[in-house]
Scaffold this motif. Structure first.
Motif, short mmCIF file in Angstrom:
data_model
loop_
_atom_site.label_atom_id
_atom_site.label_comp_id
_atom_site.label_asym_id
_atom_site.label_seq_id
_atom_site.Cartn_x
_atom_site.Cartn_y
_atom_site.Cartn_z
N ASN A 122 -49.87 11.62 0.34
CA ASN A 122 -50.66 11.77 -0.88
C ASN A 122 -49.84 12.41 -2.00
N ALA A 123 -49.02 13.42 -1.66
CA ALA A 123 -48.18 14.05 -2.67
C ALA A 123 -47.17 13.05 -3.24
N ALA A 124 -46.57 12.25 -2.36
CA ALA A 124 -45.64 11.22 -2.83
C ALA A 124 -46.36 10.19 -3.70
N ALA A 125 -47.59 9.85 -3.31
CA ALA A 125 -48.36 8.88 -4.09
C ALA A 125 -48.66 9.40 -5.49
N GLU A 126 -48.99 10.68 -5.60
CA GLU A 126 -49.28 11.24 -6.92
C GLU A 126 -48.04 11.25 -7.81
N ARG A 127 -46.89 11.56 -7.22
CA ARG A 127 -45.66 11.55 -8.02
C ARG A 127 -45.29 10.13 -8.46
N VAL A 128 -45.54 9.15 -7.57
CA VAL A 128 -45.28 7.76 -7.94
C VAL A 128 -46.19 7.34 -9.08
N MET A 129 -47.46 7.73 -9.02
CA MET A 129 -48.39 7.37 -10.08
C MET A 129 -48.00 8.00 -11.41
N CYS A 130 -47.54 9.24 -11.36
CA CYS A 130 -47.12 9.91 -12.59
C CYS A 130 -45.95 9.18 -13.23
N ARG A 131 -44.96 8.80 -12.42
CA ARG A 131 -43.81 8.07 -12.96
C ARG A 131 -44.21 6.70 -13.49
N LEU A 132 -45.13 6.03 -12.80
CA LEU A 132 -45.58 4.72 -13.27
C LEU A 132 -46.27 4.82 -14.61
N ARG A 133 -47.11 5.85 -14.78
CA ARG A 133 -47.82 6.00 -16.05
C ARG A 133 -46.85 6.27 -17.19
N VAL A 134 -45.90 7.16 -16.95
CA VAL A 134 -44.92 7.47 -18.00
C VAL A 134 -44.08 6.24 -18.33
N LYS A 135 -43.68 5.50 -17.31
CA LYS A 135 -42.87 4.31 -17.51
C LYS A 135 -43.64 3.25 -18.28
N LEU A 136 -44.90 3.03 -17.91
CA LEU A 136 -45.71 2.03 -18.60
C LEU A 136 -45.99 2.43 -20.04
N PHE A 137 -46.30 3.72 -20.25
CA PHE A 137 -46.58 4.19 -21.60
C PHE A 137 -45.33 4.05 -22.49
N SER A 138 -44.17 4.35 -21.92
CA SER A 138 -42.93 4.21 -22.69
C SER A 138 -42.70 2.77 -23.10
N LYS A 139 -42.96 1.83 -22.19
CA LYS A 139 -42.81 0.42 -22.52
C LYS A 139 -43.82 -0.02 -23.57
N LEU A 140 -45.02 0.51 -23.50
CA LEU A 140 -46.04 0.16 -24.50
C LEU A 140 -45.62 0.62 -25.89
N SER A 157 -55.40 0.73 -22.38
CA SER A 157 -55.77 2.04 -21.83
C SER A 157 -56.25 1.90 -20.39
N ASN A 158 -57.01 0.84 -20.12
CA ASN A 158 -57.50 0.64 -18.76
C ASN A 158 -56.35 0.32 -17.81
N ARG A 159 -55.41 -0.50 -18.29
CA ARG A 159 -54.25 -0.79 -17.46
C ARG A 159 -53.46 0.47 -17.16
N LEU A 160 -53.34 1.31 -18.17
CA LEU A 160 -52.58 2.55 -18.01
C LEU A 160 -53.24 3.48 -16.99
N ALA A 161 -54.56 3.45 -16.92
CA ALA A 161 -55.28 4.36 -16.03
C ALA A 161 -55.51 3.76 -14.65
N GLU A 162 -56.05 2.54 -14.59
CA GLU A 162 -56.50 1.98 -13.33
C GLU A 162 -55.41 1.22 -12.58
N ASP A 163 -54.64 0.41 -13.30
CA ASP A 163 -53.65 -0.40 -12.61
C ASP A 163 -52.54 0.43 -11.99
N THR A 164 -52.17 1.53 -12.66
CA THR A 164 -51.15 2.40 -12.08
C THR A 164 -51.68 3.06 -10.80
N ARG A 165 -52.96 3.39 -10.78
CA ARG A 165 -53.54 3.97 -9.57
C ARG A 165 -53.54 2.95 -8.43
N ALA A 166 -53.87 1.70 -8.76
CA ALA A 166 -53.85 0.66 -7.72
C ALA A 166 -52.44 0.46 -7.17
N MET A 167 -51.45 0.48 -8.06
CA MET A 167 -50.06 0.34 -7.61
C MET A 167 -49.63 1.54 -6.79
#
Length: 300
Positions: A122-140, A157-167
């Protein structure tokens, strides 16, 4: 008058892919291709050490869970021998205490290993989600202005919140569950063949049917969940655009139209969710009784 809306598929638009390489399909290009397992694992690569340690605890927990029935059976045998008087009272008491200590130790080790495994994954998953959100936001942020002319902000906004969680779940939690199931199945099969290879072969004969049913269910459920996420993105876009321009909506008295529009989008979310629930119910209602029936046949 705002800037003219350009065709979202115009060949002159040059946009940076939101995630991944230049060959990645970004959100404005229509229905995105599903990321492969290797791409998901690549996102979790910085957590390789944590995931490896979690896998070790996963293996320990699986071994402990499989050992519980064995040591519990030996405890029952010790109780039976003590009740039958096959051993002297002092020897029987000592045997019972020894078997009880073994059962408690196995349960404690299994619980500790399972807890550490859950925390690390779970800790690894949270760190992965944080990096995904920052990476996606930077690309946006690096996209051209025309990209935002043809893509609803609510959908982004929905992609930034929900899709990163799914990934995140697919890259870490789902892998944890798959590994736990695989290790349990392998170790369980080994124990079954050690106990009785004939009965083990009978049980293995049911696997093709079960795996085929699971494959059909997984493909259907993947389609339903993907469509539900897309519908949720559309509903989020409608809500965010409406709230951002609420003065305009009220100026033209379009509240009823907007509510009906959002109700339609929410109905689409519900429709795909119900289809996913039906698929899960049918699979559970058929697969579990089938496996239980096969188990009863083996015992009979």
């Amino acid at each position: 008058m705002g800037p003219p809306r350009r065709d979202r598929h115009a060949g002159s638009d040059v946009r940076t892919p939101l995630l991944g390489t230049e060959n990645s399909t970004d959100i404005e290009a229509g229905a995105a291709k599903s990321p492969g397992v290797l791409r998901l694992l690549a996102e979790a690569r910085p957590e390789a050490g944590t995931l490896a340690l979690a896998t070790i605890f996963l293996l320990i927990g699986a071994l402990a869970n499989l050992a519980v029935p064995k040591v519990a059976g030996e405890l029952v045998d010790a109780c039976t021998k003590a009740a039958a008087g096959d051993l002297a009272p002092s020897a029987a008491q000592q045997d019972l205490n020894q078997q009880l200590y073994i059962v408690l130790a196995v349960i404690a080790v299994g619980g500790l290993a399972s807890g550490l495994r859950a925390y690390l994954f779970n800790a690894a998953a949270e760190r992965v989600m944080c990096r995904l959100r920052v990476k996606l936001f930077s690309k946006l942020v690096l996209q051209e202005v025309g990209f935002f002319d043809v893509t609803p902000i609510g959908e982004l906004s929905n992609r930034l919140a929900e899709d990163t969680r799914a990934m995140k779940d697919a890259a870490t939690t789902s892998i944890s569950m798959a590994l736990r199931s695989f290790i349990t199945c392998v170790l369980g099969a080994v124990m079954m063949f050690i106990t009785s290879w004939r009965l083990a072969l009978v049980m293995c004969g049911t696997l093709p049917v079960t795996l085929m049913a699971f494959r059909v269910f997984a493909r259907l459920n993947k389609r339903y969940v993907t469509c539900q996420l897309s519908a949720a993105a559309a509903a989020s876009a409608t809500a965010q655009e409406t709230l951002a321009g609420i003065r305009t909506v009220k100026s033209f008295a379009k509240e009823g139209h907007i509510i009906e529009r959002y109700n339609t989008a929410a109905s689409h979310i519900l429709s795909w969710g119900i289809k996913s629930a039906v698929a899960g119910g049918v699979f559970t209602a058929t697969a579990l009784p089938f496996m239980s029936g096969c188990f009863m046949v083996v015992l009979w």
